[in-house]
Scaffold this motif. Structure first.
Motif, short mmCIF file in Angstrom:
data_model
loop_
_atom_site.label_atom_id
_atom_site.label_comp_id
_atom_site.label_asym_id
_atom_site.label_seq_id
_atom_site.Cartn_x
_atom_site.Cartn_y
_atom_site.Cartn_z
N HIS A 166 -10.29 1.47 6.23
CA HIS A 166 -11.90 1.87 5.56
C HIS A 166 -12.52 2.21 6.58
O HIS A 166 -13.11 0.85 7.13
CB HIS A 166 -12.07 1.02 4.48
N PRO A 167 -13.45 3.19 6.75
CA PRO A 167 -13.53 4.59 5.49
C PRO A 167 -11.56 5.37 6.39
O PRO A 167 -11.82 4.96 7.42
CB PRO A 167 -14.55 4.92 6.37
N LEU A 186 -5.07 4.83 2.68
CA LEU A 186 -5.84 5.02 2.32
C LEU A 186 -6.45 4.70 0.68
O LEU A 186 -5.63 4.82 0.18
CB LEU A 186 -6.91 5.91 1.96
#
Length: 440
Positions: A167-168, A184
């Protein structure tokens, strides 16, 4: 319907048409087929005359690689079209049973042959038949049921390392991200996937397909066992075998699993419900762990499949030759991964004597790269402490070498997992689960 019949016959008589040229590669059988199709037009009730062509095409398709079977897949598809049209072209004899049989024949053309060159036509024909002759019967209201204690799934303590969560999300899918697995979290929620809510509804899944549809399912908990088989069954009946928030599962005497099936192609209304992560179009270089990597050989270099099944459904540890973007849509699913370096300790089944993948008894078999169609004999998800101990006795090298290299993660709806080709992976549904795999 007779207008469509005439349109197809006109195409078959045109030697310059691409589809007709493909059919001619079936040899003299093409001329027999064309003659029977013309005869059927004049005797519309004699649809069974198409069945020998469907059966012959299926036998030929089954014995050939995909790249060499186009003419037979076209024959299977066109014979199925004529059969379906014969069922619904006589206004005197058309009824619900005939319409259902016609839709099933068209579904088989999609599922078994891929309906080359005819997919859009089949979509329209199925919808016309449904609109004119079939009704989606509302689900009956189930009586209140006594909630029973849920059977806990056994979790081995030796697979404790977790797959990294990023993340991101990376903006570029470069070599840094193509060598190792990563997750993710909540990617689908961020991307506002409609599927995260709509696919959890049995009513929605019934409505997008419409009445009379059939799907391929696996029967049995584990495809490595002799009891395991495959069958085509009604979409409605399959959905009723699963637990949904608005409707509990109907009791089943067998485990049913829709596995490795391109449901988005069969039911195209589902396509807009889920986004395809841009990473799958990144054209990554071969990872160091699998230098022989090549993308899928289709035009899009992308293979999308849906996996839908009940709690406890397992895909045993195996390998694939492609990158995998694995999106969790409904329910939770636990993923086990281990790098290619542990292959000598995975106790794979022996290769088939013919040197080709046994697709009929191994849905994880990859017919494009049979050498990578490895399935382990080890249960990486043993169902009890006793079963784990038995496995330790039977496969000592695995339990000595692999656990410290393996990783696990439980995916929730909206999570996406990426992992490279050649990695060993196994899946277990913790509850009714729907996932979408994207090979690239």
């Amino acid at each position: 319907m007779l207008d469509l019949f005439d349109q197809l016959l006109a195409e078959l008589s045109d030697d310059s048409h691409t589809r007709t040229a493909d059919l001619r590669r079936c040899g003299s059988l093409y001329f027999q087929f064309y003659a029977e199709a013309r005869s059927l037009r004049n005797n519309i009730d004699f649809g069974p005359s198409m069945k020998p062509f469907i059966e012959r095409a299926y036998r030929e398709m089954s014995s050939l690689p995909l790249s060499a079977s186009l003419c037979w897949r076209r024959l299977y598809t066109d014979a199925s079209l004529f059969f379906a049209l014969s069922k619904v072209s006589n206004p005197v004899k058309i009824n619900e049973a005939a319409a259902t049989e016609a839709v099933a024949a068209l579904d088989r053309a999609i599922i078994i042959a891929g309906a080359p060159g005819r997919v859009e036509l089949i979509y329209r024909l199925i919808k016309d038949i449904q609109d004119d002759h079939l009704t989606l019967v509302p689900l009956e209201i189930s009586p209140p049921t006594i909630q029973q204690c849920m059977t806990e799934i056994y979790h081995s303590s030796v697979f404790s390392a977790e797959i990294p969560c990023i993340h991101p999300p990376p903006s570029i899918f470069g070599r840094e991200w193509s060598e190792k697995p990563f997750v993710l979290r909540s990617y689908g929620h961020v991307q506002h996937w409609k599927a995260l809510s709509s696919w959890a509804s049995i009513e929605y899944l019934r409505s997008v397909a419409g009445p009379g549809r059939i799907v391929p399912v696996e029967v049995g908990k584990d495809y490595r066992t002799e009891e395991w088989t495959q069958r085509l069954m009604s979409w409605d009946s399959f959905l009723r075998s699963l637990d949904f928030p608005e409707r509990p599962a109907q009791p089943q005497g067998e485990v049913l699993y829709l596995a490795q099936h391109n449901l988005l192609m069969q039911f195209p209304a589902l396509e807009g419900d889920i986004g395809i992560p841009e990473y799958v179009y990144a054209c990554p270089d071969p990872p160091s762990c699998y230098p022989a990597y090549k993308p899928p050989g289709n035009v899009d270099q992308l293979v999308i499949n849906v996996w839908l099944g009940p709690k406890g459904t397992i895909s045993p540890a195996h390998t694939d030759p492609f990158f995998n973007c694995y999106a969790q849509v409904v329910g939770r699913k636990t993923i086990w991964l281990a790098p290619p370096e542990v292959s000598n300790s995975m106790y794979p089944f022996n290769p088939s004597r013919s040197g080709t993948a046994d697709k009929s008894h191994n849905p994880a078999a990859n017919v494009t790269e049979p050498s990578m169609s490895n399935t382990s004999r080890v249960d990486v998800f043993p169902d009890s402490a006793e079963a784990e101990q038995t496995s330790r006795n039977d496969f000592p090298a695995f339990w000595k070498e692999v656990p410290q290299r393996a990783m696990c993660v439980t995916l929730a709806p909206g999570d996406v997992l990426f992992f490279p080709p050649g990695w060993w992976h196994a899946m277990r549904s913790e509850e009714t689960s729907c996932s979408v795999s994207m090979w690239f």
